[in-house]
Design a protein around this motif. Structure first.
Motif, PDB file in Angstrom:
ATOM      1  N   ALA A 156      80.467 -51.296  15.350  1.00 37.24           N
ATOM      2  CA  ALA A 156      80.598 -50.052  14.589  1.00 37.24           C
ATOM      3  C   ALA A 156      82.069 -49.762  14.302  1.00 37.24           C
ATOM      4  N   PHE A 157      82.322 -48.992  13.250  1.00 35.25           N
ATOM      5  CA  PHE A 157      83.674 -48.566  12.905  1.00 35.25           C
ATOM      6  C   PHE A 157      83.765 -47.056  13.068  1.00 35.25           C
ATOM      7  N   ILE A 158      84.678 -46.620  13.923  1.00 41.27           N
ATOM      8  CA  ILE A 158      84.964 -45.205  14.097  1.00 41.27           C
ATOM      9  C   ILE A 158      86.406 -45.016  13.641  1.00 41.27           C
ATOM     10  N   ALA A 159      86.599 -44.294  12.556  1.00 38.85           N
ATOM     11  CA  ALA A 159      87.918 -44.167  11.932  1.00 38.85           C
ATOM     12  C   ALA A 159      88.869 -43.321  12.777  1.00 38.85           C
ATOM     13  N   PRO A 160      90.162 -43.574  12.644  1.00 32.84           N
ATOM     14  CA  PRO A 160      91.136 -42.676  13.258  1.00 32.84           C
ATOM     15  C   PRO A 160      90.885 -41.245  12.760  1.00 32.84           C
ATOM     16  N   GLY A 161      91.020 -40.309  13.680  1.00 34.01           N
ATOM     17  CA  GLY A 161      90.796 -38.908  13.312  1.00 34.01           C
ATOM     18  C   GLY A 161      89.360 -38.454  13.453  1.00 34.01           C
ATOM     19  N   ALA A 162      88.428 -39.384  13.637  1.00 32.76           N
ATOM     20  CA  ALA A 162      87.042 -38.995  13.903  1.00 32.76           C
ATOM     21  C   ALA A 162      86.950 -38.559  15.359  1.00 32.76           C
ATOM     22  N   VAL A 163      85.982 -37.670  15.651  1.00 35.18           N
ATOM     23  CA  VAL A 163      85.803 -37.139  17.002  1.00 35.18           C
ATOM     24  C   VAL A 163      84.344 -37.313  17.409  1.00 35.18           C
ATOM     25  N   LEU A 164      84.127 -37.955  18.562  1.00 28.67           N
ATOM     26  CA  LEU A 164      82.790 -38.101  19.145  1.00 28.67           C
ATOM     27  C   LEU A 164      82.838 -37.458  20.523  1.00 28.67           C
ATOM     28  N   ILE A 195      76.260 -44.537  18.527  1.00 24.32           N
ATOM     29  CA  ILE A 195      76.527 -45.108  17.211  1.00 24.32           C
ATOM     30  C   ILE A 195      76.058 -46.562  17.228  1.00 24.32           C
ATOM     31  N   GLY A 196      75.149 -46.906  16.306  1.00 27.82           N
ATOM     32  CA  GLY A 196      74.520 -48.223  16.294  1.00 27.82           C
ATOM     33  C   GLY A 196      75.338 -49.309  15.627  1.00 27.82           C
ATOM     34  N   PRO A 197      74.803 -50.528  15.626  1.00 27.41           N
ATOM     35  CA  PRO A 197      75.489 -51.686  15.065  1.00 27.41           C
ATOM     36  C   PRO A 197      75.856 -51.494  13.593  1.00 27.41           C
ATOM     37  N   GLU A 198      77.085 -51.868  13.262  1.00 26.85           N
ATOM     38  CA  GLU A 198      77.616 -51.847  11.892  1.00 26.85           C
ATOM     39  C   GLU A 198      77.564 -50.466  11.244  1.00 26.85           C
ATOM     40  N   ALA A 199      77.364 -49.426  12.049  1.00 26.52           N
ATOM     41  CA  ALA A 199      77.431 -48.061  11.533  1.00 26.52           C
ATOM     42  C   ALA A 199      78.895 -47.672  11.397  1.00 26.52           C
ATOM     43  N   SER A 200      79.151 -46.593  10.659  1.00 25.16           N
ATOM     44  CA  SER A 200      80.533 -46.143  10.510  1.00 25.16           C
ATOM     45  C   SER A 200      80.596 -44.623  10.506  1.00 25.16           C
ATOM     46  N   VAL A 201      81.647 -44.122  11.153  1.00 24.59           N
ATOM     47  CA  VAL A 201      81.954 -42.691  11.174  1.00 24.59           C
ATOM     48  C   VAL A 201      83.377 -42.587  10.643  1.00 24.59           C
ATOM     49  N   ARG A 256      73.942 -49.618  10.554  1.00 20.49           N
ATOM     50  CA  ARG A 256      74.417 -49.691   9.170  1.00 20.49           C
ATOM     51  C   ARG A 256      74.448 -48.344   8.447  1.00 20.49           C
ATOM     52  N   SER A 257      74.268 -47.269   9.173  1.00 18.37           N
ATOM     53  CA  SER A 257      74.378 -45.937   8.560  1.00 18.37           C
ATOM     54  C   SER A 257      75.833 -45.517   8.543  1.00 18.37           C
ATOM     55  N   ASN A 258      76.163 -44.625   7.621  1.00 17.84           N
ATOM     56  CA  ASN A 258      77.538 -44.152   7.569  1.00 17.84           C
ATOM     57  C   ASN A 258      77.588 -42.640   7.469  1.00 17.84           C
ATOM     58  N   ILE A 259      78.555 -42.109   8.196  1.00 20.63           N
ATOM     59  CA  ILE A 259      78.834 -40.682   8.215  1.00 20.63           C
ATOM     60  C   ILE A 259      80.206 -40.552   7.559  1.00 20.63           C
ATOM     61  N   GLN A 260      80.224 -40.060   6.330  1.00 19.68           N
ATOM     62  CA  GLN A 260      81.449 -40.114   5.552  1.00 19.68           C
ATOM     63  C   GLN A 260      82.408 -38.974   5.900  1.00 19.68           C
ATOM     64  N   ASP A 261      83.615 -39.102   5.394  1.00 18.77           N
ATOM     65  CA  ASP A 261      84.760 -38.278   5.747  1.00 18.77           C
ATOM     66  C   ASP A 261      84.452 -36.780   5.781  1.00 18.77           C
ATOM     67  N   GLY A 262      84.919 -36.136   6.864  1.00 17.30           N
ATOM     68  CA  GLY A 262      84.847 -34.681   6.964  1.00 17.30           C
ATOM     69  C   GLY A 262      83.489 -34.105   7.299  1.00 17.30           C
ATOM     70  N   THR A 263      82.532 -34.936   7.654  1.00 24.27           N
ATOM     71  CA  THR A 263      81.192 -34.452   7.988  1.00 24.27           C
ATOM     72  C   THR A 263      81.160 -33.916   9.421  1.00 24.27           C
ATOM     73  N   ILE A 264      80.413 -32.848   9.623  1.00 23.17           N
ATOM     74  CA  ILE A 264      80.235 -32.247  10.934  1.00 23.17           C
ATOM     75  C   ILE A 264      78.768 -32.410  11.337  1.00 23.17           C
ATOM     76  N   ILE A 265      78.541 -32.976  12.519  1.00 25.91           N
ATOM     77  CA  ILE A 265      77.179 -33.106  13.045  1.00 25.91           C
ATOM     78  C   ILE A 265      77.139 -32.443  14.414  1.00 25.91           C
TER      79      ILE A 265
END
Length: 190
Positions: free
Chosen positions: A23-31, A37-43, A61-70
């Motif tokens: 998975a890819f978790i971008a700099p600045g993302a917060v978990l 977070i599953g395989p090849e997913a991205s936040v 393979r799901s993606n949570i795009q920039d600035g989203t709040i969950i």
């Protein structure tokens, strides 16, 4: 000092986020807390997934795009987790709270989904839509507006839009991951 190329991943009340190695978790993302977070997913950059009182799951393979709040709802008051299936597109600056997006669902930019709402497999919530508590976007339909209502039936192939988009974001995440690693490497050399 915080490394600017790292996301913020915090345990909370004995729960630590679980991130698949691909998975890819971008700099600045917060978990925070009970997040998976599953395989090849991205936040993506600036997103916050706060699993402090219930679980958040993001499928392969799901993606949570920039600035989203969950966020989630407290189970002590009949609250719900937030579940994102596989091959889901969640657009920029969305707000998801105690809801479900089934496999291959689409949530357009700046949309809101509240407690108990669902986008079914292949369903499409248009940009800027507000899906109220307990409402469902059925398979094969596009909903839009405030509050969200059925706009139309999806045209042939539109129900597969998220599947193609998810594949694009897997590749995009790979490229961003390489850029982040290259940046970190260049900054670690004196």
């Amino acid at each position: 000092m915080t490394n600017s190329t790292q996301p913020l991943i915090l345990p909370f009340h004995g729960k630590t986020p679980i991130v698949h190695e691909t998975a890819f978790i971008a700099p600045g993302a917060v978990l925070i807390g009970d997040v998976e977070i599953g395989p090849e997913a991205s936040v993506w950059y600036g997103s916050v997934l706060r699993g402090d009182t219930n679980a958040i799951k993001v499928g392969a393979r799901s993606n949570i795009q920039d600035g989203t709040i969950i966020h989630v709802d407290d189970p002590a008051i009949d609250g719900l987790p937030t579940i994102i299936g596989e091959n889901v597109l969640v657009g920029h600056k969305c707000m998801l709270h105690g809801c479900t997006v089934e496999d291959e669902g689409f949530v357009g930019m700046c949309s809101t989904m509240l407690d108990g709402s669902t986008v079914e497999k292949g369903g499409f919530l248009a940009a800027g839509a507000f899906l109220g508590p307990g409402k469902t976007v059925p398979k094969g339909e596009m909903w839009a507006g405030l509050p969200a209502r059925k706009l139309r039936d999806l045209r042939e192939g539109e129900d597969k839009f998220a599947l193609g988009g998810a594949a694009h974001y897997v590749e995009e995440a790979r490229l961003h991951s390489e850029a982040v690693k290259a940046h970190a490497s260049s900054n670690s050399n004196p």
